[in-house]
Write a protein that holds these residues in place. Sequence first.
Motif, mmCIF file in Angstrom:
data_model
loop_
_atom_site.group_PDB
_atom_site.id
_atom_site.type_symbol
_atom_site.label_atom_id
_atom_site.label_comp_id
_atom_site.label_asym_id
_atom_site.label_seq_id
_atom_site.Cartn_x
_atom_site.Cartn_y
_atom_site.Cartn_z
ATOM 1 N N ALA A 308 0.806 -1.217 0.000
ATOM 2 C CA ALA A 308 0.000 0.000 0.000
ATOM 3 C C ALA A 308 0.841 1.270 0.000
ATOM 4 O O ALA A 308 0.313 2.360 -0.245
ATOM 5 C CB ALA A 308 -0.943 0.010 1.207
ATOM 6 N N ASP A 309 2.145 1.148 0.272
ATOM 7 C CA ASP A 309 3.013 2.324 0.274
ATOM 8 C C ASP A 309 3.897 2.389 -0.969
ATOM 9 O O ASP A 309 4.864 3.145 -1.010
ATOM 10 C CB ASP A 309 3.889 2.341 1.535
ATOM 11 C CG ASP A 309 4.795 1.108 1.633
ATOM 12 O OD1 ASP A 309 4.640 0.195 0.792
ATOM 13 O OD2 ASP A 309 5.638 1.069 2.543
ATOM 14 N N ASP A 310 3.565 1.592 -1.987
ATOM 15 C CA ASP A 310 4.403 1.534 -3.187
ATOM 16 C C ASP A 310 3.538 1.765 -4.421
ATOM 17 O O ASP A 310 3.175 0.835 -5.140
ATOM 18 C CB ASP A 310 5.118 0.185 -3.262
ATOM 19 C CG ASP A 310 6.166 0.135 -4.369
ATOM 20 O OD1 ASP A 310 6.368 1.169 -5.046
ATOM 21 O OD2 ASP A 310 6.766 -0.930 -4.568
ATOM 22 N N GLN A 311 3.211 3.023 -4.669
ATOM 23 C CA GLN A 311 2.363 3.364 -5.810
ATOM 24 C C GLN A 311 3.013 2.980 -7.132
ATOM 25 O O GLN A 311 2.339 2.534 -8.065
ATOM 26 C CB GLN A 311 2.061 4.872 -5.793
ATOM 27 C CG GLN A 311 1.015 5.300 -6.816
ATOM 28 C CD GLN A 311 0.844 6.804 -6.860
ATOM 29 O OE1 GLN A 311 1.739 7.524 -7.296
ATOM 30 N NE2 GLN A 311 -0.302 7.284 -6.383
ATOM 31 N N GLU A 312 4.322 3.105 -7.209
ATOM 32 C CA GLU A 312 5.020 2.831 -8.466
ATOM 33 C C GLU A 312 4.883 1.378 -8.892
ATOM 34 O O GLU A 312 4.822 1.078 -10.084
ATOM 35 C CB GLU A 312 6.501 3.205 -8.335
ATOM 36 C CG GLU A 312 7.324 2.967 -9.601
ATOM 37 C CD GLU A 312 6.778 3.684 -10.824
ATOM 38 O OE1 GLU A 312 6.898 3.123 -11.933
ATOM 39 O OE2 GLU A 312 6.212 4.791 -10.678
ATOM 40 N N SER A 313 4.816 0.446 -7.922
ATOM 41 C CA SER A 313 4.681 -0.963 -8.291
ATOM 42 C C SER A 313 3.335 -1.223 -8.966
ATOM 43 O O SER A 313 3.238 -2.055 -9.871
ATOM 44 C CB SER A 313 4.832 -1.856 -7.058
ATOM 45 O OG SER A 313 3.744 -1.697 -6.167
ATOM 46 N N VAL A 314 2.296 -0.517 -8.541
ATOM 47 C CA VAL A 314 0.987 -0.664 -9.177
ATOM 48 C C VAL A 314 1.035 -0.075 -10.584
ATOM 49 O O VAL A 314 0.524 -0.667 -11.539
ATOM 50 C CB VAL A 314 -0.112 0.011 -8.349
ATOM 51 C CG1 VAL A 314 -1.481 -0.224 -8.981
ATOM 52 C CG2 VAL A 314 -0.117 -0.516 -6.915
ATOM 53 N N LEU A 315 1.657 1.085 -10.721
ATOM 54 C CA LEU A 315 1.769 1.703 -12.041
ATOM 55 C C LEU A 315 2.579 0.824 -12.990
ATOM 56 O O LEU A 315 2.257 0.704 -14.178
ATOM 57 C CB LEU A 315 2.408 3.087 -11.916
ATOM 58 C CG LEU A 315 1.596 4.135 -11.150
ATOM 59 C CD1 LEU A 315 2.402 5.419 -10.975
ATOM 60 C CD2 LEU A 315 0.278 4.436 -11.874
ATOM 61 N N GLU A 316 3.631 0.198 -12.473
ATOM 62 C CA GLU A 316 4.440 -0.697 -13.301
ATOM 63 C C GLU A 316 3.614 -1.896 -13.752
ATOM 64 O O GLU A 316 3.726 -2.349 -14.904
ATOM 65 C CB GLU A 316 5.672 -1.160 -12.521
ATOM 66 C CG GLU A 316 6.550 -2.144 -13.279
ATOM 67 C CD GLU A 316 7.060 -1.588 -14.595
ATOM 68 O OE1 GLU A 316 7.192 -2.374 -15.556
ATOM 69 O OE2 GLU A 316 7.329 -0.365 -14.668
ATOM 70 N N ALA A 317 2.762 -2.416 -12.860
ATOM 71 C CA ALA A 317 1.889 -3.530 -13.233
ATOM 72 C C ALA A 317 0.911 -3.105 -14.317
ATOM 73 O O ALA A 317 0.615 -3.871 -15.240
ATOM 74 C CB ALA A 317 1.134 -4.041 -12.005
ATOM 75 N N LEU A 318 0.406 -1.893 -14.238
ATOM 76 C CA LEU A 318 -0.504 -1.391 -15.270
ATOM 77 C C LEU A 318 0.208 -1.293 -16.613
ATOM 78 O O LEU A 318 -0.338 -1.667 -17.655
ATOM 79 C CB LEU A 318 -1.048 -0.012 -14.869
ATOM 80 C CG LEU A 318 -1.979 0.047 -13.664
ATOM 81 C CD1 LEU A 318 -2.355 1.492 -13.344
ATOM 82 C CD2 LEU A 318 -3.235 -0.779 -13.909
ATOM 83 N N ARG A 319 1.449 -0.800 -16.582
ATOM 84 C CA ARG A 319 2.198 -0.664 -17.829
ATOM 85 C C ARG A 319 2.511 -2.026 -18.431
ATOM 86 O O ARG A 319 2.433 -2.218 -19.651
ATOM 87 C CB ARG A 319 3.498 0.122 -17.579
ATOM 88 C CG ARG A 319 3.284 1.584 -17.243
ATOM 89 C CD ARG A 319 4.592 2.348 -17.266
ATOM 90 N NE ARG A 319 5.465 1.980 -16.159
ATOM 91 C CZ ARG A 319 5.563 2.636 -15.013
ATOM 92 N NH1 ARG A 319 4.788 3.704 -14.805
ATOM 93 N NH2 ARG A 319 6.407 2.249 -14.078
ATOM 94 N N ALA A 320 2.857 -2.993 -17.570
ATOM 95 C CA ALA A 320 3.281 -4.304 -18.069
ATOM 96 C C ALA A 320 2.118 -5.162 -18.529
ATOM 97 O O ALA A 320 2.217 -5.867 -19.538
ATOM 98 C CB ALA A 320 4.064 -5.042 -16.973
ATOM 99 N N THR A 321 0.988 -5.126 -17.801
ATOM 100 C CA THR A 321 -0.116 -6.030 -18.110
ATOM 101 C C THR A 321 -1.169 -5.420 -19.019
ATOM 102 O O THR A 321 -1.804 -6.132 -19.796
ATOM 103 C CB THR A 321 -0.801 -6.521 -16.816
ATOM 104 O OG1 THR A 321 -1.350 -5.393 -16.115
ATOM 105 C CG2 THR A 321 0.185 -7.225 -15.914
#
Length: 338
Positions: A308-321
């Motif tokens: 929940a404290d790592d917004q960039e990991s969610v954005l990276e998942a959006l870019r990759a998937t």
Amino acid sequence: MRVSKDGVEMNTASDNDDRQRALHEATEWFVRLNNPLASDETRRAYQIWLVADVAHPEAMQAVSDLWGALDQPAAQLAASGWHRDTPAPVPTPPHRRPARHGARLAAASAVLALVAAIFVWRDPGIIDRAFADAATRPGERRDVRLADGSLAMLDGDTALSSDMAGGRRVVTLLRGRAWFDVVADSARPFTVHAGQVDVQVRGTAFEVDREAAAVTVEHGRVAVSGPQIADLQVDLTDWQRVAFQNGSLSTPTAIEPDQAFAWRRGLIIVDRAPLSQVVKELDKMAPGHVLIVDRQLERTTLSGTFRADDQESVLEALRATLGVRTLSLPGVATLIYR
């Protein structure tokens, strides 16, 4: 680019790095070119940069789109006059205040109003938090012990006020999401007001999400109603959830415990969640807005478990998937687009 086994083109890490570099350079050029004192030499240098790489025009367009998305809400806020606490003062006669001084003051006031409008737009919860008894900023979670001994855990960008005087135990959730572990007291019901839903209990543990107008019970029993539907009451028990939808309360549904309260453990778990819902979670994780430029993207879905404290990991998942692209101005906004 590389091609997966099913023939779908995938972006490599190098592609993403090159794109982000182009976006950062485009942002710098955008700022320079919007400076009224920009020289002809600067504009010629920009034209050279623009044609130096096929990614540059696309990056510049993305930056322009982002600033366009920011300008509109900021302008609307500034024009609304929300920042004016008192009527505008009567102008001083010209012989007592030179016109040039008045023009400078008006220009300064306009700049301050625009800055304030942008500040409130990028963090709309700032006003609720200022008047709350307890609050958290985006990206922050905290436990709060209420005056009656009950515990409230606040998710990011959450604010609440409480009234425990006399025989009352009333909490108003001004914004965000909170989990309560209520001290049992048969003589004093514990009530939570959260927009379209009201919750009343005597001793239990449950979550209230004001934005989703939803209540989820971990253990115990709660009665859910609403200011506009006082004649309708829904009783919930362990691992049940109800939400206010289409003018009424939904039928109680069973929930998956690990997923429902994941945020309390510092996790965000989504299972085929639409991008519009994912964006709401992203907004709680860090200051600034997350904007979806292409509305067709709102219905695309994402599954996964993230910190929940790592917004960039969610954005990276959006870019990759999902194959989307993102452009971020830290603390202000993140743009999601094709």
